[in-house]
Design an enzyme around this catalytic site. Structure first.
Site, PDB file in Angstrom:
ATOM      1  N   LYS A 208      -6.476  -5.226  -5.474  1.00  0.00           N
ATOM      2  CA  LYS A 208      -6.768  -5.520  -6.875  1.00  0.00           C
ATOM      3  C   LYS A 208      -8.121  -4.937  -7.290  1.00  0.00           C
ATOM      4  CE  LYS A 208      -5.942  -9.688  -8.557  1.00  0.00           C
ATOM      5  NZ  LYS A 208      -6.094 -11.109  -8.966  1.00  0.00           N
ATOM      6  N   GLU A 214     -10.792  -4.394   4.585  1.00  0.00           N
ATOM      7  CA  GLU A 214      -9.830  -3.843   5.535  1.00  0.00           C
ATOM      8  C   GLU A 214      -8.994  -2.735   4.895  1.00  0.00           C
ATOM      9  OE1 GLU A 214     -10.294  -8.302   6.423  1.00  0.00           O
ATOM     10  OE2 GLU A 214     -10.152  -7.002   4.651  1.00  0.00           O
ATOM     11  N   GLY A 265      -3.190 -13.258  -5.112  1.00  0.00           N
ATOM     12  CA  GLY A 265      -2.678 -12.332  -4.110  1.00  0.00           C
ATOM     13  C   GLY A 265      -1.389 -12.782  -3.468  1.00  0.00           C
ATOM     14  N   ARG A 266      -1.314 -14.053  -3.093  1.00  0.00           N
ATOM     15  CA  ARG A 266      -0.123 -14.525  -2.387  1.00  0.00           C
ATOM     16  C   ARG A 266       1.053 -14.765  -3.329  1.00  0.00           C
ATOM     17  NH1 ARG A 266      -4.337 -17.800  -2.384  1.00  0.00           N
ATOM     18  NH2 ARG A 266      -4.240 -19.926  -3.194  1.00  0.00           N
ATOM     19  N   GLU A 351      -2.929 -21.017   2.820  1.00  0.00           N
ATOM     20  CA  GLU A 351      -4.025 -20.546   1.970  1.00  0.00           C
ATOM     21  C   GLU A 351      -4.055 -21.322   0.663  1.00  0.00           C
ATOM     22  OE1 GLU A 351      -5.457 -16.314   2.113  1.00  0.00           O
ATOM     23  OE2 GLU A 351      -4.698 -16.314   0.044  1.00  0.00           O
ATOM     24  N   LYS A 510     -15.732 -12.984   5.841  1.00  0.00           N
ATOM     25  CA  LYS A 510     -15.948 -11.616   5.372  1.00  0.00           C
ATOM     26  C   LYS A 510     -17.434 -11.347   5.153  1.00  0.00           C
ATOM     27  CE  LYS A 510     -11.503 -10.707   3.132  1.00  0.00           C
ATOM     28  NZ  LYS A 510     -10.844 -10.320   1.872  1.00  0.00           N
TER      29      LYS A 510
END
Length: 541
Positions: A208, A214, A265-266, A351, A510
């Protein structure tokens, strides 16, 4: 139609443990739930299967082998209404900012709504039409020259397409191979690149922000490889699903497909993130995927809670997690195409609902998300089913059966289905020591007495399971199944009074990684804890 209270009321909803229904459920559990026995329940009620089975679009749900009765469901529905589940659902569907910690709407349902039937419809369908047109051009392999498509993403930008493409293999393009790269470990991308021809490969960079650590590391490796293989036209062989058009252009990408901050995202496989799915199965089938999900959205929005399949499953999760205190749930799809579904559901549920504070930031005094895990049957039977049947923990199991196969080997399919039914039956019935004594055990040691062997071969039974049945695994049924799981997770999160749509827990690791990475070059361990410093010394060149 649902008798929901006005959508604005959801903000004042009480947390589950502060409701009268929660206390009533606790009393019901002590009086009837703790000692509930499935075998006795079926003996008492020959109609139990009929009264505890439910229909939703494309999905039949048998809840009869769960540790519930109609009274339990009555108390759970009371809890849902007291927690204003319907109001919170209606607020989400209307585009209110139910993701309160980020001040965002949550509108993945708008991505699969027909034209004019959802918020942001014009923008959604403009991107959808462009994406599907691109997918069709890519599928015209005579003109595009493509043989391989590589999706580079992670998390929601990877798990949905990686789950859906093999699930819909029967609808896939016979001349295209789809590959997925997500792990920043080079052992993920290296074998993929090894088998590609740069002239016939399309890379999709799915991020996005176009800054995901990654994803961008793997994208750089892919671009470097492409150039080393003699590739020159990056703009023809790389596309991006992103909102950061400028960063994509700097990378050399000209074709981009965007989405919005109200797409988590999910929940993003319905958006431009679904481009690899659309390339694999084609525009018409992708529309069927969206249509199946939309049909489940309407079921969730309009069906009374007493017959609302995703809502009932979410309430069952609350019953097991907070009253029976089961810590995990196993998902066993008896269809090889659904081999990545358990991994997809891990992110969707853990999540979303792996939270320890409520909407007001107050610590929760009860458990939330269970651990979700699994493997396709019959593979799982030869791995972890021993623990499910005879282990010390009770783990509810979710079986998924598909009535019609998409292959010609009917005998194999019937064997898989027989195994599916047999496992649910065995979990429920178990085997008594007396029954074991009456059987021969050819592999048992002759050094042990019969009663000892029988005790080893005793199954406690009374272990719960749900069976979901699809007629066929099609784009439409897969869309409905995944949307059902989304709404199920929403339901349990709403009852727990948490925000199912942020993921702050993903960020700390992260940030620490970014601080540690330079130390691999300079070897500096100053300020690190002894363990991290010692491991860095061990790992650094």
């Amino acid at each position: 139609m649902s008798q929901a209270t006005p959508a604005a009321d959801w903000r004042g909803a009480p947390r589950a443990d502060r409701t009268e229904a929660w206390a009533a459920l606790g009393g019901h559990f002590e009086a009837h739930g703790r000692a509930f026995d499935l075998r006795e329940a079926f003996a008492r009620d020959p109609q139990r299967f009929g009264s505890l089975s439910y229909e939703a679009p494309e999905v039949f749900a048998d809840l009869s082998k769960n540790l519930i009765d109609l009274a339990t469901l009555h108390f759970l529905v009371d809890l849902a209404r007291e927690c204003r589940l319907e109001s919170r659902r209606d607020a989400m569907l209307a585009g209110e900012p139910v993701n309160i910690t980020e001040g965002r709407a949550v509108l993945h349902t708008a991505l699969r709504a027909p034209v004019g039937q959802g918020p942001y419809s014009s923008a959604v369908h403009e991107v959808l039409e462009r994406m599907l047109a691109f997918a069709e051009r890519a599928r015209d392999t005579a003109a595009s020259g493509l043989a391989d498509v590589v999706n580079i993403g992670i998390g929601g930008s990877d798990l949905g397409p990686q789950m859906a493409v093999p699930a819909l293999d029967a609808f896939g393009h016979p001349g295209l191979r789809l590959h997925f790269v997500s792990n920043v470990d080079g052992h993920d991308i290296a074998p993929v690149l090894r088998g590609l021809d740069a002239r016939r490969t399309l890379f999709i960079i799915a991020s996005k922000t176009f800054t995901t650590q990654e994803t961008m590391a793997n994208a750089q490796v892919a671009r470097d490889w492409f150039v080393q293989q003699g590739g020159r036209d990056i703009a023809r062989h790389f596309v991006a699903t992103t909102t950061n058009v400028e960063a994509a252009a700097e990378f050399g990408i000209r074709e981009t497909f965007g989405f919005w901050d109200w797409v988590g995202g999910r929940y993003s496989m319905w958006s431009a993130i679904g481009l690899p799915i659309a390339i694999a199965i084609g525009a018409a089938n992708f529309r069927d995927l969206l249509a199946g999900a939309h049909a489940m959205d309407r079921h969730f929005a309009l069906t009374p809670l007493e017959r609302n399949v995703p809502a009932l499953l979410g309430l069952l999760d609350v019953w097991y997690r907070n009253f029976h205190r089961f810590t995990s749930r196993s998902v066993a799809p008896y269809h090889q195409g659904l081999k990545r579904l358990p991994a997809y559901l891990q992110q969707l549920e853990m999540e979303s609902n792996g939270k320890h504070v409520d909407l007001d930031g107050e610590p929760l005094p009860f458990a939330t998300s269970p651990v979700v895990w699994g493997e396709p049957g019959t593979n799982g039977q030869h791995a972890f089913f021993q623990m499910l049947h005879q282990g010390s923990d009770v783990v509810p199991v979710e079986f998924i059966a598909v009535r019609e196969p998409s292959h010609p080997y009917r005998a194999l399919h019937e064997k898989a289905l027989a195994n599916c039914l047999a496992q649910g039956q065995a979990l429920m019935l178990g085997k008594s020591t007396d029954e074991a004594l009456g059987e021969k055990a050819p592999t048992a040691s002759s050094m042990l007495d019969a009663i000892t062997v029988a005790r080893h071969r005793t199954f406690p039974g009374n272990r719960p399971s749900t069976t979901l049945v699809l007629e066929r695994l099609t784009p439409r049924s897969l869309g409905a199944l995944v949307a059902m799981y989304e709404h199920r997770v929403f339901t349990s999160g709403a009852i727990w009074g948490i925000n199912s749509f942020d993921q702050w827990g993903v960020e700390l690791g992260k940030a620490l990684c970014n601080r540690l990475l330079p130390r691999f070059s300079n070897g500096d361990v100053v300020g690190l804890d002894a363990s991290t410093g010692g491991l860095l010394r061990r790992l650094v060149k």
